[in-house]
Design an enzyme around this catalytic site. Structure first.
Site, PDB file in Angstrom:
ATOM      1  N   LYS A  11      65.283  43.112 -15.805  1.00  0.00           N
ATOM      2  CA  LYS A  11      65.771  44.477 -15.633  1.00  0.00           C
ATOM      3  C   LYS A  11      64.638  45.464 -15.278  1.00  0.00           C
ATOM      4  O   LYS A  11      63.454  45.131 -15.402  1.00  0.00           O
ATOM      5  CB  LYS A  11      66.512  44.894 -16.904  1.00  0.00           C
ATOM      6  CG  LYS A  11      67.790  44.049 -17.156  1.00  0.00           C
ATOM      7  CD  LYS A  11      68.537  44.534 -18.406  1.00  0.00           C
ATOM      8  CE  LYS A  11      69.856  43.800 -18.579  1.00  0.00           C
ATOM      9  NZ  LYS A  11      70.609  44.317 -19.757  1.00  0.00           N
ATOM     10  N   TYR A  51      78.727  45.578 -13.453  1.00  0.00           N
ATOM     11  CA  TYR A  51      79.070  45.843 -14.852  1.00  0.00           C
ATOM     12  C   TYR A  51      80.485  46.410 -15.003  1.00  0.00           C
ATOM     13  O   TYR A  51      80.781  47.065 -16.016  1.00  0.00           O
ATOM     14  CB  TYR A  51      78.038  46.782 -15.472  1.00  0.00           C
ATOM     15  CG  TYR A  51      76.736  46.099 -15.824  1.00  0.00           C
ATOM     16  CD1 TYR A  51      76.681  45.171 -16.872  1.00  0.00           C
ATOM     17  CD2 TYR A  51      75.556  46.353 -15.136  1.00  0.00           C
ATOM     18  CE1 TYR A  51      75.496  44.526 -17.213  1.00  0.00           C
ATOM     19  CE2 TYR A  51      74.361  45.713 -15.469  1.00  0.00           C
ATOM     20  CZ  TYR A  51      74.347  44.806 -16.513  1.00  0.00           C
ATOM     21  OH  TYR A  51      73.167  44.168 -16.852  1.00  0.00           O
ATOM     22  N   ASN A 114      66.682  46.279 -22.417  1.00  0.00           N
ATOM     23  CA  ASN A 114      66.427  45.046 -23.167  1.00  0.00           C
ATOM     24  C   ASN A 114      65.904  43.902 -22.294  1.00  0.00           C
ATOM     25  O   ASN A 114      66.120  42.731 -22.587  1.00  0.00           O
ATOM     26  CB  ASN A 114      67.681  44.642 -23.952  1.00  0.00           C
ATOM     27  CG  ASN A 114      68.897  44.454 -23.054  1.00  0.00           C
ATOM     28  OD1 ASN A 114      68.799  44.590 -21.841  1.00  0.00           O
ATOM     29  ND2 ASN A 114      70.018  44.131 -23.650  1.00  0.00           N
ATOM     30  N   HIS A 117      68.959  40.086 -18.441  1.00  0.00           N
ATOM     31  CA  HIS A 117      70.396  39.804 -18.495  1.00  0.00           C
ATOM     32  C   HIS A 117      70.602  38.299 -18.445  1.00  0.00           C
ATOM     33  O   HIS A 117      69.866  37.601 -17.761  1.00  0.00           O
ATOM     34  CB  HIS A 117      71.093  40.433 -17.281  1.00  0.00           C
ATOM     35  CG  HIS A 117      72.506  39.942 -17.077  1.00  0.00           C
ATOM     36  ND1 HIS A 117      73.578  40.510 -17.714  1.00  0.00           N
ATOM     37  CD2 HIS A 117      73.003  38.911 -16.334  1.00  0.00           C
ATOM     38  CE1 HIS A 117      74.686  39.859 -17.365  1.00  0.00           C
ATOM     39  NE2 HIS A 117      74.365  38.879 -16.526  1.00  0.00           N
ATOM     40  N   GLU A 128      78.616  35.972 -11.042  1.00  0.00           N
ATOM     41  CA  GLU A 128      77.371  36.753 -10.926  1.00  0.00           C
ATOM     42  C   GLU A 128      76.392  36.113  -9.938  1.00  0.00           C
ATOM     43  O   GLU A 128      75.648  36.822  -9.252  1.00  0.00           O
ATOM     44  CB  GLU A 128      76.737  36.899 -12.318  1.00  0.00           C
ATOM     45  CG  GLU A 128      77.586  37.776 -13.237  1.00  0.00           C
ATOM     46  CD  GLU A 128      77.078  37.826 -14.672  1.00  0.00           C
ATOM     47  OE1 GLU A 128      77.710  38.530 -15.482  1.00  0.00           O
ATOM     48  OE2 GLU A 128      76.058  37.167 -14.996  1.00  0.00           O
TER      49      GLU A 128
HETATM   50  P1  ADP Z   1      74.475  41.394 -23.204  1.00  0.00           P
HETATM   51  O1  ADP Z   1      73.568  41.852 -22.082  1.00  0.00           O
HETATM   52  O2  ADP Z   1      73.698  40.909 -24.393  1.00  0.00           O
HETATM   53  O3  ADP Z   1      75.526  40.417 -22.745  1.00  0.00           O
HETATM   54  P2  ADP Z   1      76.557  43.443 -23.201  1.00  0.00           P
HETATM   55  O4  ADP Z   1      77.235  42.620 -22.138  1.00  0.00           O
HETATM   56  O5  ADP Z   1      77.368  43.815 -24.396  1.00  0.00           O
HETATM   57  O6  ADP Z   1      75.236  42.710 -23.734  1.00  0.00           O
HETATM   58  O7  ADP Z   1      76.024  44.790 -22.564  1.00  0.00           O
HETATM   59  C1  ADP Z   1      75.467  44.804 -21.261  1.00  0.00           C
HETATM   60  C2  ADP Z   1      74.212  45.651 -21.287  1.00  0.00           C
HETATM   61  O8  ADP Z   1      74.556  46.993 -21.568  1.00  0.00           O
HETATM   62  C3  ADP Z   1      73.205  45.258 -22.380  1.00  0.00           C
HETATM   63  O9  ADP Z   1      72.374  44.183 -22.015  1.00  0.00           O
HETATM   64  C4  ADP Z   1      72.428  46.566 -22.535  1.00  0.00           C
HETATM   65  O10 ADP Z   1      71.487  46.740 -21.468  1.00  0.00           O
HETATM   66  C5  ADP Z   1      73.540  47.610 -22.376  1.00  0.00           C
HETATM   67  N1  ADP Z   1      74.159  47.975 -23.645  1.00  0.00           N
HETATM   68  C6  ADP Z   1      74.990  47.218 -24.412  1.00  0.00           C
HETATM   69  N2  ADP Z   1      75.404  47.888 -25.493  1.00  0.00           N
HETATM   70  C7  ADP Z   1      74.841  49.113 -25.424  1.00  0.00           C
HETATM   71  C8  ADP Z   1      74.888  50.298 -26.253  1.00  0.00           C
HETATM   72  N3  ADP Z   1      75.619  50.336 -27.362  1.00  0.00           N
HETATM   73  N4  ADP Z   1      74.154  51.360 -25.854  1.00  0.00           N
HETATM   74  C9  ADP Z   1      73.432  51.340 -24.710  1.00  0.00           C
HETATM   75  N5  ADP Z   1      73.342  50.270 -23.883  1.00  0.00           N
HETATM   76  C10 ADP Z   1      74.048  49.181 -24.236  1.00  0.00           C
HETATM   77 MG    MG Z   2      77.043  40.727 -21.366  1.00  0.00          MG
END
Ligand code: ADP
Ligand code: MG
Length: 139
Positions: A11, A51, A114, A117, A128
């Protein structure tokens, strides 16, 4: 039957911090074989589409703006049971909760930023992968 490929992205903040090489090195040493790789800049339209499943979530708008804030790496990784193996390897969504030694624990900066992905199912890994790569870009 579980698939052997997943779609990963490095990212924007991890790219901006100069962590592409370190993260790719971790992936390789973790047994993930690179089958496709590119550096790209997502448009707002493409980030929204990627997304779309999160469109109703309160963080969607910020997530899209974050993902278009700079270039990213997209990569297809191969390993047995790749989707779950890679999600274990990157750690929990929130870096503060990610297990020690995982990519997100080391390179993630916040719940949103974070570092990486990873696809969440074999079905989404295919969707994807096709989002980012044409057939002739996958070896
Ligand atoms: P993952 O990437 O672990 O599969 P999600 O699909 O739930 O997690 O969310 C997609 C992305 O959105 C996350 O990797 C993170 O960058 C962002 N994200 C998820 N939850 C939150 C939140 N509560 N606040 C801000 N950003 C979030
Ligand atoms: Mg996810």
């Amino acid at each position: 039957m579980t698939g052997n490929k997943t779609l990963a992205m490095i990212k924007p903040e991890a790219v901006a911090e100069g962590n592409i090489g370190a993260i790719l090195d971790m992936m390789s040493k973790g047994g993930f074989k690179i089958k496709a790789l590119k550096l790209l800049q997502l448009s707002e339209e493409r980030a929204k589409a990627f997304y779309a499943v999160h469109a109703e979530r309160p963080f969607y708008h910020d997530l899209v703006n974050y993902m278009i804030s700079g270039p990213i790496i997209a990569t297809v990784l191969e390993k047995d049971n790749a989707v779950q193996a890679f999600r274990d390897f990157i750690g929990a969504t929130n870096p503060a909760e990610a297990a020690e030694g995982t990519i997100r624990a080391i390179y993630g900066r916040s719940l949103e930023s974070n570092a990486v992905h990873g696809s969440d199912s074999d079905e989404n890994a295919v969707i994807e992968t096709e989002f980012h790569f044409s057939a002739d870009e996958i070896v």
